[in-house]
Design an enzyme around this catalytic site. Structure first.
Site, PDB file in Angstrom:
ATOM      1  N   GLU A 156      -5.424  -8.190  -0.783  1.00 26.59           N
ATOM      2  CA  GLU A 156      -5.774  -8.150  -0.245  1.00 26.59           C
ATOM      3  C   GLU A 156      -7.562  -8.578  -0.314  1.00 26.59           C
ATOM      4  O   GLU A 156      -7.798  -7.120  -0.507  1.00 26.59           O
ATOM      5  CB  GLU A 156      -5.169  -6.831   1.113  1.00 26.59           C
TER       6      GLU A 156
ATOM      7  N   GLU B  67       0.843  -1.384   0.441  1.00 28.87           N
ATOM      8  CA  GLU B  67       0.087   0.107  -0.253  1.00 28.87           C
ATOM      9  C   GLU B  67       0.602   1.216   0.426  1.00 28.87           C
ATOM     10  O   GLU B  67       0.964   2.284   0.907  1.00 28.87           O
ATOM     11  CB  GLU B  67      -1.418  -0.765   1.625  1.00 28.87           C
TER      12      GLU B  67
HETATM   13  C1  BGP Z   1      -4.175  -2.737   5.099  1.00 28.40           C
HETATM   14  C2  BGP Z   1      -2.782  -3.410   5.295  1.00 28.40           C
HETATM   15  C3  BGP Z   1      -3.038  -4.495   6.079  1.00 28.40           C
HETATM   16  C4  BGP Z   1      -3.956  -4.579   7.293  1.00 28.40           C
HETATM   17  C5  BGP Z   1      -5.470  -3.583   6.271  1.00 28.40           C
HETATM   18  C6  BGP Z   1      -7.065  -4.261   7.094  1.00 28.40           C
HETATM   19  O1  BGP Z   1      -3.779  -1.386   4.962  1.00 28.40           O
HETATM   20  O2  BGP Z   1      -2.217  -3.319   4.007  1.00 28.40           O
HETATM   21  O3  BGP Z   1      -2.052  -4.608   6.482  1.00 28.40           O
HETATM   22  O4  BGP Z   1      -3.986  -4.124   8.035  1.00 28.40           O
HETATM   23  O5  BGP Z   1      -5.349  -2.921   5.949  1.00 28.40           O
HETATM   24  O6  BGP Z   1      -7.173  -3.385   7.446  1.00 28.40           O
HETATM   25  P1  BGP Z   1      -7.003  -3.137   9.164  1.00 28.40           P
HETATM   26  O7  BGP Z   1      -6.384  -3.782  10.239  1.00 28.40           O
HETATM   27  O8  BGP Z   1      -6.462  -1.724   9.640  1.00 28.40           O
HETATM   28  O9  BGP Z   1      -8.066  -3.483   9.235  1.00 28.40           O
END
Ligand code: BGP
Length: 477
Positions: free
Chosen positions: A376, A182
């Site tokens: 993701e 990201e």
């Molecule tokens: C993205 C990241 C992941 C993961 C995901 C879910 O930003 O790449 O690391 O964390 O978000 O977000 P969160 O864990 O804050 O719910």
């Protein structure tokens, strides 16, 4: 049965990150990383924005990354569960500070290299392809102290050395790589995205875009090295994606939505097309930003573009130029999106928009004409363990079913997608909140927000559902 048809060899699996799963934060020589300085609670958000005044953990605070779910010691058990679901791929990240504890060490930490050797061996033994993120939000703290992290050009060479070290070590086991997780998060959570800590009076935008340039050059150097060291590997970029909708058909709103998307596309335009787009040059001029570049940068960016576009999709975004609308509608997630009255939201206020997934995939494919990799996607939810030691996570199954169906529609639109590694196949630490309570997994982990629990693993209802999806290559959703 559904009429979905995924290509043979489609990479079904899951995605985790070192700092959110491994724990063992100082084990066997590992150095402190920026994420190890993120406590749970309201301080976390401020530090992620770059407002941090101490580069060591505070006494009495709880730091979820220090133990996480102890994947470092339990990875064999967890991989056996992923293999039971039939995973074809597991996306993991390598912690830079396990390989170079200070980031600028003269030689790598053998114990760190050995850990990932063992991890990749276990994956390959179970027929699971490792998909490796080189940097997933964890910068060695020493690089922040000594150089100010990515604002300093020095990190380009240090990152290149780190990348070459792991390419050479794992070239026979890892065929899928991506550079920065990201990469656009640098603009929204600068300490997380690039280890940027700001002082009073800093020109934040100038520092952020100079740091972005350093990461983009470092990414191009990693692409160059990967193609030289592992000729049959694929290396991609990674974007936090999600199309922005204009709140009305007012051209002002439509233009604002395009600019909102361009803020993220900026990085991928350079990583995938090899040059700074015109709108970025206008932006720099309009904001009096001067990006320092070196002689070789332009050619590096042009000649070493990525093989595929990796991206995360959780939800779409919405924007408006009408102050009345902005005043009345609460803002959404880190992108400052406003609520979309046509869509449901998760318990953490994230919009749920499966159709937006198809739209985003089409938008990315139209723009870059390179294969996509969904690395993701998932639903963070509060899961309750039942007396039968499982979780009836029908809401997660519903979310995933609808999103996978829309991904299939995108593929019918002609969008080429390599694979789908859903986020958090096992409950891990939430990046934004540091909570365990925000669970994404097909596997429940007995640990709460305060760090209490046995760390035992339990299969949720979605474990069996996803196993079937993979078994039938997406036919059965
Ligand atoms: C993205 C990241 C992941 C993961 C995901 C879910 O930003 O790449 O690391 O964390 O978000 O977000 P969160 O864990 O804050 O719910």
């Amino acid at each position: 049965m559904s009429n979905l048809s995924f290509p043979k060899g489609f990479l079904w699996g899951g995605a985790i990150a070192a700092n959110q799963a491994e724990g063992a934060y100082l084990a066997n020589g590992k150095g402190l990383t920026t994420v190890d300085l993120l406590p749970t609670g309201e301080k976390r958000w401020d530090i992620m924005k770059g407002n941090i005044d101490s580069l060591s953990p505070f006494e009495g605070e709880f730091y979820p990354s220090h133990e996480a779910i102890d994947f470092y010691h339990r990875y064999k058990e967890d991989i056996a569960l992923f293999a039971e679901m039939g995973f074809k791929a597991l996306r993991v990240s390598i912690a830079w500070a396990r390989i170079f504890p200070n980031g600028d060490d003269k030689s790598p930490n053998e114990a760190g290299l050995q850990f990932y050797d063992d991890l990749f061996n276990e994956l390959v033994k179970n027929g699971i392809q490792p998909v490796v993120t080189i940097a997933h939000f964890d910068v060695p703290v020493h690089l922040v102290e000594a150089y100010g992290s990515w604002r300093n050009r020095k990190l380009v060479h240090l990152f290149e050395t780190y990348a070459k070290t792991i390419f050479k070590r794992y070239k026979d086991k890892v065929k899928y790589w991506m550079t920065f997780n990201e990469i656009n998060m640098l603009l929204h959570l600068p300490f997380v995205g690039a280890g940027l800590a700001f002082k009073e009076g800093d020109n934040k935008k100038q520092i952020q875009y100079q740091a972005a340039h350093h990461q983009l050059v470092a990414s191009a150097l990693a692409v160059k090295a990967c193609h030289e060291i592992i000729p049959n590997a694929k290396i991609g970029c990674m974007l936090a994606a999600g199309s922005t909708y204009p709140y009305t058909c007012n051209p002002e709103d439509v233009f604002e939505a395009m600019e909102n998307d361009r803020e993220s596309f900026f990085f991928i335009d350079i990583q995938a097309r090899g040059e700074y787009p015109g709108y970025a040059k206008r932006f720099f001029k309009d904001h009096n930003l001067t990006i320092e570049m070196e002689q070789e940068d332009e050619a590096l960016l042009k000649n070493h573009t990525v093989d595929y576009i990796g991206f995360s999709y959780y939800s779409s975004r919405a924007t408006s130029t009408d102050p009345e609308v902005l005043k009345n509608i609460t803002s959404g997630n880190v992108f400052g999106s406003i609520e979309n009255p046509y869509l449901e939201k998760s318990e953490w206020g994230w919009t749920i928009d499966p159709k937006g997934f198809r739209l985003t995939a089409n938008q990315l494919y139209d723009r870059y004409q390179k294969p996509l990799f969904v690395v993701e996607n998932g639903l963070g939810a509060v899961d309750e363990l039942t007396p039968e030691w499982t979780v009836n996570d029908d809401c997660r199954i519903d979310y995933l079913k609808k999103h996978i169906a829309q991904m299939a529609e995108a593929m019918k639109d002609g969008v080429e997608i390599i694979g789908y590694t859903s986020w958090g196949p096992i409950d891990i630490v939430s990046a934004s909140t540091g909570e365990m309570k925000k669970r994404y997994g097909y596997i429940y982990v007995d640990k709460d927000n305060e760090g209490n629990g046995s760390l035992k693993r339990y299969k949720k209802k979605s474990f069996y559902w996803y196993k079937k999806v993979i078994e039938t290559n997406g036919e059965s959703l």
